[in-house]
Motif scaffolding. Structure first.
Motif, PDB file in Angstrom:
ATOM      1  N   LEU A 235     -44.508  14.933 -41.022  1.00 28.47           N
ATOM      2  CA  LEU A 235     -43.929  15.865 -41.979  1.00 28.47           C
ATOM      3  C   LEU A 235     -43.345  17.026 -41.184  1.00 28.47           C
ATOM      4  N   VAL A 236     -42.028  17.216 -41.323  1.00 28.95           N
ATOM      5  CA  VAL A 236     -41.341  18.252 -40.555  1.00 28.95           C
ATOM      6  C   VAL A 236     -40.890  19.347 -41.516  1.00 28.95           C
ATOM      7  N   ASN A 237     -41.112  20.591 -41.132  1.00 30.08           N
ATOM      8  CA  ASN A 237     -40.738  21.669 -42.052  1.00 30.08           C
ATOM      9  C   ASN A 237     -39.306  22.137 -41.794  1.00 30.08           C
ATOM     10  N   GLY A 238     -38.926  23.202 -42.454  1.00 32.11           N
ATOM     11  CA  GLY A 238     -37.527  23.629 -42.425  1.00 32.11           C
ATOM     12  C   GLY A 238     -37.037  24.053 -41.048  1.00 32.11           C
ATOM     13  N   ASP A 239     -37.983  24.474 -40.175  1.00 31.44           N
ATOM     14  CA  ASP A 239     -37.568  24.918 -38.848  1.00 31.44           C
ATOM     15  C   ASP A 239     -37.555  23.790 -37.834  1.00 31.44           C
ATOM     16  N   GLY A 240     -37.813  22.610 -38.275  1.00 31.92           N
ATOM     17  CA  GLY A 240     -37.800  21.497 -37.343  1.00 31.92           C
ATOM     18  C   GLY A 240     -39.101  21.300 -36.609  1.00 31.92           C
ATOM     19  N   ILE A 241     -40.131  21.974 -37.088  1.00 34.72           N
ATOM     20  CA  ILE A 241     -41.425  21.855 -36.414  1.00 34.72           C
ATOM     21  C   ILE A 241     -42.292  20.868 -37.186  1.00 34.72           C
ATOM     22  N   PRO A 242     -42.858  19.896 -36.500  1.00 31.26           N
ATOM     23  CA  PRO A 242     -43.722  18.946 -37.207  1.00 31.26           C
ATOM     24  C   PRO A 242     -44.986  19.629 -37.687  1.00 31.26           C
ATOM     25  N   VAL A 243     -45.199  19.519 -38.993  1.00 33.95           N
ATOM     26  CA  VAL A 243     -46.338  20.213 -39.591  1.00 33.95           C
ATOM     27  C   VAL A 243     -47.555  19.303 -39.662  1.00 33.95           C
ATOM     28  N   ARG A 244     -47.279  18.032 -39.904  1.00 35.82           N
ATOM     29  CA  ARG A 244     -48.394  17.122 -40.098  1.00 35.82           C
ATOM     30  C   ARG A 244     -47.987  15.792 -39.509  1.00 35.82           C
ATOM     31  N   THR A 245     -48.859  15.205 -38.708  1.00 31.89           N
ATOM     32  CA  THR A 245     -48.476  13.954 -38.068  1.00 31.89           C
ATOM     33  C   THR A 245     -49.682  13.106 -37.770  1.00 31.89           C
TER      34      THR A 245
ATOM     35  N   THR B 185     -44.289  11.736 -29.022  1.00 29.63           N
ATOM     36  CA  THR B 185     -43.559  10.865 -29.939  1.00 29.63           C
ATOM     37  C   THR B 185     -43.137  11.634 -31.188  1.00 29.63           C
ATOM     38  N   THR B 186     -44.065  12.441 -31.677  1.00 30.68           N
ATOM     39  CA  THR B 186     -43.779  13.212 -32.891  1.00 30.68           C
ATOM     40  C   THR B 186     -42.583  14.122 -32.699  1.00 30.68           C
ATOM     41  N   SER B 187     -42.608  14.881 -31.607  1.00 31.28           N
ATOM     42  CA  SER B 187     -41.507  15.831 -31.428  1.00 31.28           C
ATOM     43  C   SER B 187     -40.191  15.103 -31.207  1.00 31.28           C
ATOM     44  N   GLN B 188     -40.279  13.961 -30.578  1.00 24.96           N
ATOM     45  CA  GLN B 188     -39.055  13.199 -30.342  1.00 24.96           C
ATOM     46  C   GLN B 188     -38.462  12.704 -31.666  1.00 24.96           C
ATOM     47  N   TYR B 189     -39.315  12.096 -32.452  1.00 22.75           N
ATOM     48  CA  TYR B 189     -38.852  11.612 -33.752  1.00 22.75           C
ATOM     49  C   TYR B 189     -38.306  12.750 -34.594  1.00 22.75           C
TER      50      TYR B 189
END
Lengths: 696, 96
Positions: free
Chosen positions: B22-32, B38-42
């Motif tokens: 789950l990525v928020n409005g700023d492009g930061i993954p909130v929940r993974t 891998t998360t940041s890449q996706y």
């Protein structure tokens, strides 16, 4: 000098005045001239100083006597030996280099410039005048002169550059004005003129600079797309509308404040709430992926073996809807939503008198078979439910404890309306609820039937449910005497009812005694008609969707009966072998119906094809002990949902044989929809009546 | 909010789901449920991809909008659902 002589000798004719001086030494030099070596010059000079001794140098050229006596003439000319002889000048006239023979033979040895002036020259005259003036006032002159000198010296260096003597002369007459006729302008000359200059100290230059931090650079890029332009216009429009609204509602300041508070609260919401919709969509997609084959079957699979099995059909099991928390409950009611045809409601409760726990109301969608969309739990078991045909967010529910409740799916507090003991709730379980058309005041109305022999209409007025007893069901319409002399009213308990599709006031009530009463909303104590239907309580009674006269009833006495309401005896009777839980007409055909029995079978009949045998008799649930309780057809898809007493709902797809439409003869137009169905039914009935007539 | 949380948990536990981000409005993954790299890449790659897809859809008809993007690859399927700059990414291996 002897070298020069040698040169002259080589030339033969040239000499110079200078050499006259050297001519005295010629005789000696004549001996030496014969020497051609330049080195001998120094030695010759030495020899001359030594004098008298005629020494023959070692390398003297040996000449013969004849050669020694040879006379060599030497000529002295006035030509300048230094003058260039080969001057070449470019002649523009002839455009070539030409040698000029005119050469100046004057050699200047010494120049001394004198200070003699001709007495008649201007300079001299001026000086004479000046001297004449100066002679008379001698001592004062000196001072004046010195003063003038001082005055001049700063002046002269300043004026010297541009103007020279003339400026000096101009000033001098000015200064001389104070002393008229005595002074003459002072002429600058090289003796009393001095240029004085001084250079001030130049400050050393030093570079000083200051650099500030440059403003941060951020690259900015944007695209101009169709949608960006559209969004910009929308924003503008919204702003304009807001400003218009503000102009209109300037008085309602309180409302604005509350609105502001609302918006603040919304923005403070957690991240998760923002993805509510998206997570729903995602879950559906994930499940669709997992159950992809089922989804494909639902949409596209048509059993090909039906061609070989004509007229029989099959039911293809699709999804099973299961919710963990309802294991102990059985499905007591099913209803499809008219507006969203993939949404259906399941009422869960218990038919067992002793095991009464809470109940649940679940709403599932075909798009997400894994989890219900809406979950409501109730205090007592749900026995029946109905979704409003027009306002599909209203669900009426009848409970085991006699209460009726209305749930509004859109609003939060649940249930929205609930009847209590004061407001006329039933004293016995409510077996059936049905929505009706809105009354004259546009309030929603629904009806309920219960074992306490009342058929009650409930009106939703603002926040309340207002009930009206429509009819009291009683046997024989009267009062009979009981054993103790007390008057027992022979009430009959209603277990099911159904309203006529077209005629608004007409409805049927099935009772526990097995009788079906045809009633009207307007007559509260009398029935229009009574049919002796079954020997056990009538579980379901349903009007045909198309034909206005036909209805069907089923009961735990194993039978399903089809009636024409004008005739007191049933038209068709089907014995299904076990207690029939529910029966339903299909929405697409007037002659297709389905029934469920407690031996987990679904029976599908098509009267048009086979009046006596079901087209399909199929067990649909795996475990042997489960009983099927309810069945419903989907309004548009060829699917039925079947509820069982384990709380699960199974969806099944009808094979093509079960959904046949009557074949049209060639050339005949195919009449559409309900007319065709009615005609079909009529044809059937006419066929029925003929043999009846014939037998009679 | 709790029901959203439940829904996400259910998604994560479904058969074949490899991971959920789950990525928020700023492009930061909130929940993974995947590891950090891998998360940041996706998150990074799919964010720009979804923006491009949405731009394409809206360019043709500005009143339309992107609701769902599915990328089917050899090994698995990446599903992206955008909402208000947030992104829900699910990587699933459809069982076949």
């Amino acid at each position: 000098m002897p070298v020069y002589n040698n040169n002259a000798a080589a030339q033969g004719k040239k000499g110079s005045d200078v050499h006259k001086g050297a001519g005295a030494k010629v005789p000696k030099a004549s001996i030496k001239k014969k020497d051609e070596e330049a080195l001998d010059v120094a030695e010759g000079a030495d020899e001359r100083t030594n004098v008298k001794a005629n020494m023959k140098p070692a390398n003297q050229v040996q000449l013969t006597e004849a050669e020694l006596k040879e006379e060599i003439t030497r000529v002295l000319t006035a030509n300048n030996p230094h003058a260039p002889q080969n001057i070449v000048r470019y002649s523009f006239k002839e455009r070539s280099y030409k040698s000029t023979s005119v050469v100046d033979h004057l050699a200047v040895h010494f120049v001394l410039e004198g200070s003699l002036l001709h007495k008649d020259s201007e300079e001299a005259r001026r000086l004479r005048i000046r001297d004449g003036l100066c002679k008379e006032p001698a001592p004062t002159e000196n001072k004046a002169e010195s003063e003038e000198d001082h005055a001049e010296t700063p002046a002269t260096p300043v004026e010297d550059r541009g103007e020279g003597e003339e400026a000096g002369e101009e000033e001098r007459p000015d200064s001389a004005a104070s002393r008229p006729d005595k002074k003459q302008a002072k002429i600058t000359n090289q003796f009393n003129f001095s240029e004085r200059a001084s250079q001030s100290h130049n400050n050393p230059s030093r570079d000083r600079s200051c650099q500030t931090e440059p403003p941060q650079r951020v690259t900015f890029s944007a695209t101009a797309n169709q949608w960006e332009i559209y969004d910009a216009y929308l924003e503008e429009l919204q702003k304009q509308e807001k400003s218009k609204e503000k102009q209109k509602t300037t008085l309602l300041k309180k409302d604005d404040k509350s609105k502001k508070k609302m918006t603040q609260v919304e923005t403070q919401g957690d991240d998760l709430t923002k993805v509510r919709m998206v997570s729903k969509i995602m879950e559906r997609m994930v499940i669709q992926n997992i159950m992809d084959d089922i989804a494909q079957d639902f949409k596209y699979y048509e059993d090909p073996s039906d061609e070989y099995r004509d007229p029989e059909g099959t039911l293809l099991p699709l999804w099973t809807f299961h919710y963990d928390q309802v294991r102990n409950l059985s499905v007591t009611a099913l209803s499809w939503n008219n507006k969203y045809q993939d949404l259906f409601a399941v009422g869960l409760g218990s038919y067992d008198f002793s095991k009464q726990e809470g109940g649940m109301l679940l709403l599932y969608t075909l798009k997400n078979p894994a989890f219900p969309e809406y979950i409501y739990s109730t205090d007592s078991g749900v026995l029946c439910l109905d979704i409003h045909p027009q306002h599909s967010h209203l669900v009426a529910v009848g409970l085991y404890d006699g209460c009726v409740a209305v749930y509004n799916l859109k609003k939060k507090p649940h249930p929205v309306y609930k009847s209590t003991a004061k407001t006329g709730k039933h004293t016995d379980p409510v077996w059936q609820v049905r929505w009706q058309n809105d009354d004259l005041d546009n309030n929603h109305i629904f009806y309920s039937v219960s074992s306490d022999s009342r058929v009650v209409s409930w009106t939703l007025v603002k926040n309340e449910l207002i009930f009206t007893d429509i009819i009291r069901l009683s046997v024989n319409g009267g009062v009979s005497d009981g054993p103790d002399g007390a008057q027992l009213s022979n009430i009959s308990r209603g277990t099911s009812f159904d309203f006529h599709k077209q005629i608004d006031y007409l409805f049927l009530v099935g009772t526990e005694e097995g009788k079906i009463h045809k009633c009207s909303k307007t007559y509260s104590s009398q029935f229009l008609e009574t049919y002796d239907a079954h020997s056990m309580p009538v579980d379901a009674v349903k009007w045909n969707h198309f034909h206005p006269d036909i209805f069907i009833s089923c009961s735990s006495d194993w039978t399903v009966k089809i009636w024409d309401h004008t005739v007191k005896t049933p038209l068709f009777i089907y014995d299904l072998g076990t207690a029939v839980g529910d029966v339903a007409w299909s929405p697409y055909s007037s002659t297709v119906l389905a029934a469920v029995t407690t031996d987990r079978k679904v029976h599908v009949f098509d009267l048009n094809i086979n009046k006596h045998e079901p087209l399909c008799q199929q067990p649909v649930v795996a475990k042997k002990k489960t009983k099927l309780t309810h069945i419903e057809f989907n309004p548009i898809h060829p699917i039925i949902i079947v509820g069982d007493d384990r709380g699960d709902v199974t969806s099944l797809k009808l094979s093509p044989n079960l959904r046949k439409k009557p074949k049209s003869k060639k050339g005949q137009e195919q009449p559409k929809g309900s007319e065709a169905e009615v005609a079909k039914m009529d044809k059937l009935l006419s066929l029925l009546k003929e043999p009846e007539l014939s037998t009679v | 909010m709790a029901d959203v949380d439940e829904t996400l948990k259910r998604i994560e536990s479904h058969k074949g789901v490899i991971g959920t981000i789950l990525v928020n409005g700023d492009g930061i993954p909130v929940r993974t449920t995947l590891d950090n790299s891998t998360t940041s890449q996706y998150a990074r790659l799919l964010r720009s991809f979804t923006a491009l897809a949405s731009s394409a859809v809206r360019d043709v008809d500005p009143q339309n909008d992107l609701t769902f993007v599915r990328i089917r690859s050899k090994k698995h399927e990446i599903m992206v659902a955008p909402e208000n700059n947030n992104l829900l990414i699910v990587i699933q291996n459809p069982c076949e």
